[in-house]
Design a protein around this motif. Structure first.
Motif, short mmCIF file in Angstrom:
data_model
loop_
_atom_site.label_atom_id
_atom_site.label_comp_id
_atom_site.label_asym_id
_atom_site.label_seq_id
_atom_site.Cartn_x
_atom_site.Cartn_y
_atom_site.Cartn_z
N THR A 27 0.95 -1.12 -0.04
CA THR A 27 -0.03 0.04 -0.18
C THR A 27 0.93 1.27 -0.10
O THR A 27 0.29 2.40 -0.10
N THR B 183 -4.68 4.44 -5.61
CA THR B 183 -5.55 3.26 -6.29
C THR B 183 -6.64 3.63 -7.07
O THR B 183 -7.34 3.00 -7.72
N ASN C 188 3.12 8.22 4.24
CA ASN C 188 2.51 7.19 4.90
C ASN C 188 3.31 7.30 6.20
O ASN C 188 4.28 7.59 6.64
#
Length: 248
Positions: A84, A95, A131
């Motif tokens: 991810t 995505t 992230n």
């Protein structure tokens, strides 16, 4: 594709698999009784995975860097391997199209959106989101290193190394999560199967590459640490390229 690149026959097919797909996640591990890189995976059409079901993702920072370096970008296999996060830039993979919310798949955006854009907008204009999951970053970095590793890992060696690593971690009083305990038990049961089947001539070991990698991620801080322990146990590693010209 292999023919266009002047990579002939079986060699070309296996080289494509290793250099341009996610197959190394399984193909890097080797049963010593199997002399082919692609193993028994592509004997029949029924066992061939469908790319039509794949949902693609991209890293905005990778695209911007590619445009500066090459003048174009491309879909990276390291971003389509169940992760991810981009292991290079530590940003969340995109995505869905930021302009129309379509997925990047055969049922959503055609993959040429990477070059044609969407309604006059380009994917390079996407904002990058940092992230914050160390576990997600670790998995992405692990797979990045696996893709560039130049040697096969004997599956038996991998399992014994993982087993010894888990035993070491238990001896240091490291607190195991429920998932780590599950990984340890899976490795232990696999080794019992190896010992049981060792006397059978021509026996093949069934294993799932992603399951082995999952256990390795739980046991090690990085793929390099895992590979180092493999090298200490296996003094004569076999090059990935050695099996590209063979098939089941």
């Amino acid at each position: 594709i292999a023919s266009i690149l002047k990579w002939p026959g079986c060699y070309g097919f296996n080289r494509i698999l290793h250099d341009h797909t996610s197959y190394p996640i399984s193909g890097i591990f080797k049963d010593p009784y199997d002399i082919s890189y692609s193993q028994r995976k592509y004997i029949s059409k029924g066992k061939t995975p469908s790319i039509n079901k794949t949902m693609y993702a991209y890293c905005p920072e990778c695209i911007r860097g590619d445009l500066i370096r090459f003048g174009y970008s491309y879909w990276r296999r390291s971003h389509q391997s169940g992760v991810t996060v981009c292991g290079k830039h530590n940003v969340v993979l995109v995505t869905r199209c930021p302009f129309c919310d379509a997925t990047f798949s055969f049922s959503g955006h055609s993959l040429d959106v990477m070059w044609r854009g969407c309604s006059g907008n380009q994917l390079s204009e996407t904002d990058a989101v940092e992230n914050r999951s160390t576990a997600a970053l670790k998995e992405a970095e692990f797979l990045n290193a696996l893709f560039t590793f130049g040697f096969h890992i004997p599956i038996e060696t991998a399992m014994y190394v993982l087993y010894e690593r888990f035993l070491f971690l238990r001896s240091t009083k490291v607190e195991f999560t429920a998932e780590s305990i599950e990984d340890f038990e899976w490795v232990r049961c696999f080794i019992e199967k190896i010992d049981k089947d060792r006397s059978e001539i021509g026996r093949s070991l069934f294993y799932e590459g992603r399951r082995v990698i999952k256990a390795a991620i739980a046991a090690y801080d990085s793929f390099d640490d895992f590979a180092q322990d493999i090298k200490l146990r296996d003094n004569e590693p076999c090059s990935i390229e050695d099996f590209w010209s063979t098939y089941a």
